[in-house]
Motif scaffolding. Structure first.
Motif, short mmCIF file in Angstrom:
data_model
loop_
_atom_site.label_atom_id
_atom_site.label_comp_id
_atom_site.label_asym_id
_atom_site.label_seq_id
_atom_site.Cartn_x
_atom_site.Cartn_y
_atom_site.Cartn_z
N LEU A 21 0.86 -1.18 0.00
CA LEU A 21 0.00 0.00 0.00
C LEU A 21 0.90 1.23 0.00
N ARG A 22 0.47 2.24 -0.75
CA ARG A 22 1.31 3.42 -0.91
C ARG A 22 0.62 4.67 -0.39
N CYS A 23 1.44 5.55 0.16
CA CYS A 23 0.90 6.80 0.73
C CYS A 23 1.82 7.96 0.40
N SER A 24 1.23 9.06 -0.06
CA SER A 24 1.98 10.30 -0.24
C SER A 24 1.44 11.33 0.74
N PRO A 25 2.28 11.86 1.61
CA PRO A 25 1.81 12.82 2.61
C PRO A 25 1.51 14.17 2.00
N ARG A 26 0.91 15.03 2.80
CA ARG A 26 0.69 16.41 2.39
C ARG A 26 2.04 17.07 2.16
N SER A 27 2.07 18.04 1.27
CA SER A 27 3.29 18.77 1.02
C SER A 27 3.78 19.43 2.31
N GLY A 28 5.02 19.19 2.65
CA GLY A 28 5.59 19.81 3.85
C GLY A 28 5.51 18.96 5.10
N ASP A 29 4.68 17.92 5.08
CA ASP A 29 4.57 17.07 6.26
C ASP A 29 5.71 16.06 6.30
N LEU A 30 6.28 15.88 7.48
CA LEU A 30 7.42 14.98 7.62
C LEU A 30 7.04 13.63 8.22
N SER A 31 5.91 13.60 8.91
CA SER A 31 5.49 12.35 9.56
C SER A 31 4.42 11.63 8.78
N VAL A 32 4.53 10.32 8.79
CA VAL A 32 3.51 9.47 8.18
C VAL A 32 3.11 8.41 9.21
N TYR A 33 1.82 8.17 9.29
CA TYR A 33 1.28 7.18 10.21
C TYR A 33 0.46 6.17 9.41
N TRP A 34 0.43 4.93 9.90
CA TRP A 34 -0.42 3.90 9.30
C TRP A 34 -1.37 3.36 10.36
N TYR A 35 -2.64 3.20 9.95
CA TYR A 35 -3.67 2.67 10.83
C TYR A 35 -4.44 1.56 10.10
N GLN A 36 -4.94 0.63 10.90
CA GLN A 36 -5.84 -0.40 10.38
C GLN A 36 -7.20 -0.21 11.04
N GLN A 37 -8.25 -0.26 10.22
CA GLN A 37 -9.61 -0.14 10.76
C GLN A 37 -10.45 -1.28 10.19
N SER A 38 -10.79 -2.23 11.06
CA SER A 38 -11.68 -3.31 10.65
C SER A 38 -13.10 -2.80 10.68
N LEU A 39 -14.01 -3.56 10.11
CA LEU A 39 -15.38 -3.10 9.92
C LEU A 39 -15.98 -2.59 11.22
N ASP A 40 -16.43 -1.32 11.19
CA ASP A 40 -17.09 -0.69 12.34
C ASP A 40 -16.25 -0.73 13.62
N GLN A 41 -14.95 -0.77 13.46
CA GLN A 41 -14.08 -0.77 14.63
C GLN A 41 -13.30 0.54 14.72
N GLY A 42 -12.53 0.66 15.76
CA GLY A 42 -11.71 1.85 15.95
C GLY A 42 -10.47 1.82 15.10
N LEU A 43 -9.63 2.81 15.31
CA LEU A 43 -8.38 2.93 14.57
C LEU A 43 -7.26 2.24 15.33
N GLN A 44 -6.69 1.23 14.72
CA GLN A 44 -5.57 0.53 15.34
C GLN A 44 -4.28 1.11 14.77
N PHE A 45 -3.51 1.76 15.61
CA PHE A 45 -2.26 2.37 15.18
C PHE A 45 -1.24 1.28 14.87
N LEU A 46 -0.62 1.39 13.72
CA LEU A 46 0.38 0.40 13.33
C LEU A 46 1.80 0.93 13.52
N ILE A 47 2.10 2.04 12.87
CA ILE A 47 3.48 2.53 12.90
C ILE A 47 3.54 3.98 12.46
#
Lengths: 115, 110
Positions: A21-47
């Motif tokens: 899976l690929r992600c391009s951050p907003r221009s100027g942003d230095l941090s990137v986060y990844w989350y997993q969200q299963s159906l109707d569940q909360g946000l599970q922080f990955l890295i």
């Protein structure tokens, strides 16, 4: 539109396979986060990455790995896929990585379906 | 480790009724953020609170940060069907890790 882009939008694959899976951050942003969200569940922080370096780790499985490249885009690699990995995967970015500079802007997500 | 509890998990209201969701941390926070996720959408940043006892308003939404900087609330006055979604708090102790609450899912009946 948050300015964060994620590709692909949808991904259908089989158990045992590997996807990226690929992600391009907003221009100027230095941090990137990844989350997993299963159906109707909360946000599970990955890295989280900040300027190319891993900064915080959540409940990320050993089958999953990520990296942030010099141009600041990030990739999340999921291998040996299982049915339970089916979920929405969100990427978010922020200007900084800590304290008051970590307001996160989320991408539209990648919906992964493992059959 | 740091824990963030968000309650309630679900809330059903009649349109026009008020709604409140609460976020409690086991440790003192540097700041807290609130996000809204519409059904089928992605989380969208609403606001950040930094100061002890801070209160901020956005139209019908009122956000509060506790005096001890360990809890926060989001109150919606006179809910509308457009308020439907899941509201998340996100807590930070000053380091790199931000902890998201489990979210409160709001249902509004017209």
């Amino acid at each position: 539109d948050s300015g964060v882009t994620q590709t692909p939008k949808h991904l259908i694959t089989a158990t045992g396979q590997r996807v990226t899976l690929r992600c391009s951050p907003r221009s100027g942003d230095l941090s990137v986060y990844w989350y997993q969200q299963s159906l109707d569940q909360g946000l599970q922080f990955l890295i989280q990455y900040y300027n190319g370096e891993e900064r915080a780790k959540g409940n990320i499985l050993e089958r999953f790995s990520a990296q942030q490249f010099p141009d600041l885009h990030s990739e999340l690699n999921l291998s040996s896929l299982e049915l339970g990995d089916s979920a929405l995967y969100f990427c978010a970015s922020s200007v900084g990585g800590s304290g008051r500079t970590n307001t996160q802007y989320f991408g539209p997500g990648t919906r992964l379906t493992v059959l | 480790g740091q824990q963030v509890m968000q309650i309630p998990q679900y809330q059903h209201v009649q349109e026009g009724e008020d709604f409140t969701t609460y976020c409690n941390s086991s440790t003192t926070l540097s700041n807290i953020q609130w996000y809204k996720q519409r059904p089928g959408g992605h989380p969208v940043f609403l606001i950040q609170l930094v100061k002890s006892g801070e209160v901020k308003k956005q139209k019908r939404l009122t956000f509060q940060f506790g005096e001890a900087k360990k809890n926060s609330s989001l109150h919606i006055t006179a809910t509308q069907t457009t308020d439907v979604g899941t509201y998340f708090c996100a807590a930070n102790t000053g380091g790199f890790k931000t902890i998201f609450g489990a979210g409160t899912r709001l249902f509004v009946k017209a």
